[in-house]
Design an enzyme around this catalytic site. Sequence first.
Site, PDB file in Angstrom:
ATOM      1  N   PHE B 204       0.812  -1.216   0.000  1.00 30.73           N
ATOM      2  CA  PHE B 204       0.000   0.000   0.000  1.00 30.73           C
ATOM      3  C   PHE B 204       0.840   1.258   0.000  1.00 30.73           C
ATOM      4  O   PHE B 204       2.042   1.237   0.291  1.00 30.73           O
ATOM      5  CB  PHE B 204      -0.957   0.014   1.202  1.00 30.73           C
ATOM      6  N   LEU B 205       0.183   2.354  -0.300  1.00 28.96           N
ATOM      7  CA  LEU B 205       0.729   3.688  -0.051  1.00 28.96           C
ATOM      8  C   LEU B 205      -0.320   4.368   0.820  1.00 28.96           C
ATOM      9  O   LEU B 205      -1.491   4.432   0.430  1.00 28.96           O
ATOM     10  CB  LEU B 205       0.940   4.443  -1.366  1.00 28.96           C
ATOM     11  N   HIS B 234       4.687   0.630   1.321  1.00 28.69           N
ATOM     12  CA  HIS B 234       4.972  -0.766   1.659  1.00 28.69           C
ATOM     13  C   HIS B 234       4.933  -1.590   0.366  1.00 28.69           C
ATOM     14  O   HIS B 234       3.868  -1.772  -0.219  1.00 28.69           O
ATOM     15  CB  HIS B 234       3.902  -1.273   2.646  1.00 28.69           C
ATOM     16  N   SER B 382      -0.295   2.352  12.404  1.00 28.53           N
ATOM     17  CA  SER B 382       1.081   1.945  12.094  1.00 28.53           C
ATOM     18  C   SER B 382       1.967   2.542  13.191  1.00 28.53           C
ATOM     19  O   SER B 382       1.540   3.447  13.917  1.00 28.53           O
ATOM     20  CB  SER B 382       1.516   2.488  10.730  1.00 28.53           C
ATOM     21  N   HIS B 401       7.464  -7.176  12.126  1.00 28.32           N
ATOM     22  CA  HIS B 401       7.341  -6.443  10.849  1.00 28.32           C
ATOM     23  C   HIS B 401       5.931  -5.956  10.573  1.00 28.32           C
ATOM     24  O   HIS B 401       5.721  -5.185   9.646  1.00 28.32           O
ATOM     25  CB  HIS B 401       7.831  -7.295   9.693  1.00 28.32           C
ATOM     26  N   LYS B 477      -4.435   0.807  -2.402  1.00 27.61           N
ATOM     27  CA  LYS B 477      -4.104  -0.599  -2.181  1.00 27.61           C
ATOM     28  C   LYS B 477      -3.599  -1.255  -3.438  1.00 27.61           C
ATOM     29  O   LYS B 477      -4.023  -0.915  -4.536  1.00 27.61           O
ATOM     30  CB  LYS B 477      -5.375  -1.361  -1.758  1.00 27.61           C
TER      31      LYS B 477
END
Lengths: 139, 478
Positions: B204-205, B234, B382, B401, B477
């Site tokens: 994702f961003l 990611h 996050s 992670h 996504k």
Amino acid sequence: MYLTMSFEELDHTADVLIRVRGATMSEVFSEASRAMFHVMYGPCEDRGIMRQITLDAEDPESLLIDYLSELLFITDVENIVFCTFDVDIRGTRLSAVARGEPFDPARHAGGALIKGISYFDLAIVKEKDAYVVDIIFDI
Amino acid sequence: MFEGINKIGDLEWEVPVGYVPDMRVPGRFFLSEALAETLEEGAVRQLANVATLPGIVKHSLAMPDIHWGYGFPIGGVAAFDMAEGIISPGGVGFDINCGVRLITTPLTEADIAGKMRELIEALFSVVPTGVGTKSSMQVSNKELAEVMVSGARWAVERGLGIPDDIIRCEDEGAMPGAETGAVSAKARQRGMPQIGTLGGGNHFLEIQVAEEIIDPEAARVFGITEGQICFMIHCGSRGLGHQVATDHLRVLEKSLGKYRIRIPDRQLACAPINSPEGRAYFGGMACAANYAWANRQVIMHEARKVFAKIFGIDYDDMRLIYDVAHNIAKFEHHDVGGASKEVCVHRKGATRAFGPGAPGIPSEYATVGQPVLIPGSMGTSSYLLRGTTMAMQKTWGSTCHGAGRVLSRSKAKKEFRGRELREQLAKEGILVRAHRDSVLAEEAPGVYKPSHEVVRVVHETGISGIVARLEPLGVIKG
């Protein structure tokens, strides 16, 4: 009694676990590839695009991994979505014809991108009237 | 907890030798009672399987986001002796250098209010996502070779970033040892059109706000303040990395007999680190890892341009805090029995978390330890953490992670409806953009372990320290 060829998705928390059945080894391979493309792209039609694959490996499981990995490579570089697979297995030698259509974002986007096919617990097992294999696709 | 596993601390468990045949060392993992409820026995078996591999040093480890994968469990960490030990693609995964980067902006929530839809749509249009997508940037075979050696530096030298970006990446965005000859023509073909693409799955961003600062001193050093708008990327090495893993796994699998290595799972196929096959895998893996750093650099560049255009802010004011890998194998020096020793550390779904003063982290972060980035699932927090001395002592400088799945895709699709989820998230102030709503159901927040519990465990065991909590505002996504 079940249909000669089939696949079903089983529960797997991280990845995609598919159980494939076929009356023959060739059917298992054919159905495994159909399952893989179904996971990645959903429904697809044969619009005349065709690719041939021939492979040899040291055992059936390695041959299955090589076959599915080859299809992953072709779909990634050529943007082809395959839907029908004629597979012929002779010992550890495979020849296959895959047919499909060009990738169409309107119909094929939104599936799960498969990164690789896992060796984990991979065993093609002969049951009473079918071959069965559970395959983990890394997504 | 499963029979045969011993509790050795508040949040630490040991899998004794004998749990599966041929274990050379015990297994250890970090888990709270709450997280133990979702632990799969298969994951523990995989942790124990890793302990059977030649040359493993101290323990086979797993972080609190442990779950059932293939080869190593996800969340697995293991170090191998350079002379006696092995290297295995099963300890890295197919998505070599899947990783995360976090970028701050000079914006606040008030600045972006009313413009989130425009921002998300603009990002979605410049960052290709999902299956079947190609980059607008096509590199030649020659250029690809440079990417595989120079990583993020290749992108910065092309004007796709600023020099400071490079020093704020793990390994400065290019690990040493890349051998382009170990990357097949197939892998190159896949890699050429995919630089700057996000890929699929959980990649994702995300636009985030720094909702809470927990460690003000470390936050100051990392350059993040409360209320600041950030974005997180990611993704990994795309088809090139997948093909490198596939190619070398087959080679290593065939060479097992040659090196008389017995393994309990073919996905743990491996070779001695210094064998031709082991060296070739490492060289190819390093190329893929460097490709991934270039990939994240290009995506960040595109995102910075979008932010600059929509909000009229300077490109250079969007500061990369750090970029971390969480699927990788590396040669590192660690303390073994009081002496510094080089070992090959595998991290599969685990993040390097080097503590204060450790070599290899940016000098500006030396006093607090390296930044560690833990992406939440869509719609959940996050975290920005920091590495610790405890991690150096206990986990080869490693930590968790991510959140770790608890629900399969098939169950997720039965329990969640993508459209309802999108609408629910929108009510909570989180905009989500994907090619199809069905993708959202599979990645619903409820399919993951709660990220705050995973992070609490690494914080309380001391293998990382929580610095800041980031909340999502919008996400595109894969």
